[in-house]
Enzyme design. Sequence first.
Site, PDB file in Angstrom:
ATOM      1  CE  LYS A   1      -3.975  -2.244   1.340  1.00 61.86           C
ATOM      2  NZ  LYS A   1      -4.980  -2.832   1.297  1.00 61.86           N
TER       3      LYS A   1
ATOM      4  CE  LYS B   1     -14.083  -3.962  -0.063  1.00 61.80           C
ATOM      5  NZ  LYS B   1     -12.856  -4.709   1.036  1.00 61.80           N
TER       6      LYS B   1
ATOM      7  CE  LYS C   1      -6.310  -7.413  -3.493  1.00 58.67           C
ATOM      8  NZ  LYS C   1      -5.990  -7.216  -2.006  1.00 58.67           N
TER       9      LYS C   1
HETATM   10  N1  AQP Z   1      -8.551  -9.554  -5.315  1.00 64.48           N
HETATM   11  C1  AQP Z   1      -8.963 -10.684  -4.787  1.00 64.48           C
HETATM   12  N2  AQP Z   1      -8.575 -12.282  -4.620  1.00 64.48           N
HETATM   13  C2  AQP Z   1      -8.847 -12.774  -3.761  1.00 64.48           C
HETATM   14  N3  AQP Z   1      -9.240 -13.015  -2.404  1.00 64.48           N
HETATM   15  C3  AQP Z   1      -9.151 -11.495  -2.253  1.00 64.48           C
HETATM   16  N4  AQP Z   1      -9.906 -10.993  -0.326  1.00 64.48           N
HETATM   17  C4  AQP Z   1      -9.502  -9.319  -1.078  1.00 64.48           C
HETATM   18  N5  AQP Z   1      -9.655  -9.358  -3.059  1.00 64.48           N
HETATM   19  C5  AQP Z   1      -8.769 -10.292  -3.067  1.00 64.48           C
HETATM   20  C6  AQP Z   1      -9.817 -11.580  -0.073  1.00 64.48           C
HETATM   21  O1  AQP Z   1     -11.244 -10.877   0.619  1.00 64.48           O
HETATM   22  C7  AQP Z   1     -11.570 -10.510   2.016  1.00 64.48           C
HETATM   23  C8  AQP Z   1     -11.582  -9.296   2.291  1.00 64.48           C
HETATM   24  O2  AQP Z   1     -11.115  -8.645   1.994  1.00 64.48           O
HETATM   25  P1  AQP Z   1     -10.580  -7.754   2.617  1.00 64.48           P
HETATM   26  O3  AQP Z   1     -11.882  -6.402   2.415  1.00 64.48           O
HETATM   27  O4  AQP Z   1     -10.879  -7.406   4.696  1.00 64.48           O
HETATM   28  O5  AQP Z   1      -9.236  -6.558   2.249  1.00 64.48           O
HETATM   29  P2  AQP Z   1      -8.334  -6.334   1.636  1.00 64.48           P
HETATM   30  O6  AQP Z   1      -8.075  -7.880   1.439  1.00 64.48           O
HETATM   31  O7  AQP Z   1      -7.847  -5.619   1.514  1.00 64.48           O
HETATM   32  O8  AQP Z   1      -9.622  -6.139   0.573  1.00 64.48           O
HETATM   33  P3  AQP Z   1      -9.218  -5.212  -1.050  1.00 64.48           P
HETATM   34  O9  AQP Z   1     -10.323  -5.075  -1.714  1.00 64.48           O
HETATM   35  O10 AQP Z   1      -7.654  -5.054  -1.125  1.00 64.48           O
HETATM   36  O11 AQP Z   1      -9.720  -4.062   0.425  1.00 64.48           O
HETATM   37  P4  AQP Z   1      -9.453  -2.719   0.929  1.00 64.48           P
HETATM   38  O12 AQP Z   1      -8.160  -1.771  -1.076  1.00 64.48           O
HETATM   39  O13 AQP Z   1      -9.504  -1.991   1.198  1.00 64.48           O
HETATM   40  O14 AQP Z   1      -7.303  -3.256   1.115  1.00 64.48           O
HETATM   41  C9  AQP Z   1      -9.826 -11.011   2.125  1.00 64.48           C
HETATM   42  O15 AQP Z   1      -9.943 -12.595   2.794  1.00 64.48           O
HETATM   43  C10 AQP Z   1      -9.510 -11.118   1.099  1.00 64.48           C
HETATM   44  O16 AQP Z   1      -8.139 -11.724   1.763  1.00 64.48           O
END
Ligand code: AQP
Length: 358
Positions: A132, A230, A227
Site C-alpha cells: 500500500k 477496493k 489484484k
Molecule cells: N482480489 C482478491 N482475490 C482474492 N481474495 C481477495 N480478497 C480481497 N481481495 C481479493 C479477500 O477478501 C477478504 C476480505 O478482504 P478485505 O476487505 O478485508 O481486505 P482486502 O484484502 O484488503 O480487500 P481489498 O478489496 O483489497 O480492500 P482494500 O482495498 O480496502 O485493502 C480477505 O480474505 C481477502 O483476502
Amino acid sequence: MRAVPAQRDCSVDSKNDKFRLVMRILSGVQPSGRQHLGNYFGAIRQFAALQEEGDSFFFIANLHSLTTVQDPEKLREFTLDAALTYLAFGLDPERSTVFRQSDVPEHSELFWILGSLVPLSHLERAHSYKDKVSKGKNPDFGLFSYPVLMAADILLYAADKVPVGKDQKQHVEFARDWAIKFNQTYVDRYDPADPNGVENGRPGIFRVPVASIQPETATILGVDGQKMSKSYGNTIELFASDKKVKKAIMGIKTDSTAVEDPKPTEGSALLSLLKVMANQNDYRILEESWRAGGLGYGHYKKTLLDLFHATFDPARARRQELEGDLASVEKVLQRGAERAREVASKQLSEVKLAVGLA
Ligand code: AQP
C-alpha cells in the site's frame, strides 16, 4: 523450535473452550468500499460453505476500515453493504455468528495487550503494508498496526480455521507466531509442539489458527490486471447496477491482438476471470478458442457478463429483498454481537488474568 502440529478439533473436555468438540471458523471483510468479485471468490464463498462445518463467526471489520474510509456516512453505507452481502450469499444467522467488529470492544482491548509483545520488525515486513505504501498511500499507525488488530480478531475467538484470500496469508501467519509467543511468555510449561497440553505441558491461552486459502481463487485480478482491490478502483462490484457491471466488464484491460489472432494467456485479467466464473468444461472450450484466435475480446467480455449474471443474479435478488427489511438485518448484527461478546469476553478475562491486568 519444533514444528507446531495441527491442533485437534475435538477432545474430551468440552467445558474448556480449548478442548471443544467443534471446529471454530472465523473471518471478516472490511467495509472499505463495496464488496467485489475478489471478496466473493477469495473469502465469502468459502464462508458460506464452511458454516456447515463448524461454529462460525463472520464479522464486518469496520475498525480496520477507519484507516481508509474517513467519511462516516460512507463507512455506515459500506458496513451495511457488507452485512447485506453476507446474508445475500447465504450466511445463516441461525448457524453463524454475524456481527460488526466495533460492537465487540474486546477486539480493541486485546489489540493493545497483544501489540505489547509484537516485534516491530514483523510489522515492518508486512507485505500488505509495504504494497500500500509503494502504491502511494500515506501510512498511518492504523495501517501499520493492522496485522495486530487482525490477530486480536482471530485469537479472541480461538479460531481454528481462517478462510481468506492469499493477500491475508502473512497476517494469519503473524497471528500464529504471536499466539505462540504469548503462550510461551505467559503460560508455564506451554509447549508449542503440544499446544493443547495433551502430553504433559499446559494448553496455551491462545489457539494457533490456520489460514484456509483456495488455490484456484487465491488472487482474483481486477479490470486493470492487478489484484482486485477496493482501494485500487479496479473492482467488479457484486451488487452494482446492471449498467455499472456491464461498464466494468466491458472496460477490462486487454491488449491490441487482432480478432483473428490467438490471444496471449499470460497475465490476462479477462481470461483469469473467465476461469473463475465458468465451469470447468465451458472454460476448456473458451480457452481453446482463445488460443486458436478468430474471436475478439468483446465476445469474451460479453460471455463474462452473461456468466456474472447467471452466477450472481439469485444473490442480487435476495439482497433486494433484504433491503426492504433493514430492521431485521440490524437485529441479526445485534444478536451476533451479543453471542460474539459471550465468547470474546471469556477469552479476554483469561488473557487479563495471565498478564496481570486482573
Ligand atoms: N482480489 C482478491 N482475490 C482474492 N481474495 C481477495 N480478497 C480481497 N481481495 C481479493 C479477500 O477478501 C477478504 C476480505 O478482504 P478485505 O476487505 O478485508 O481486505 P482486502 O484484502 O484488503 O480487500 P481489498 O478489496 O483489497 O480492500 P482494500 O482495498 O480496502 O485493502 C480477505 O480474505 C481477502 O483476502
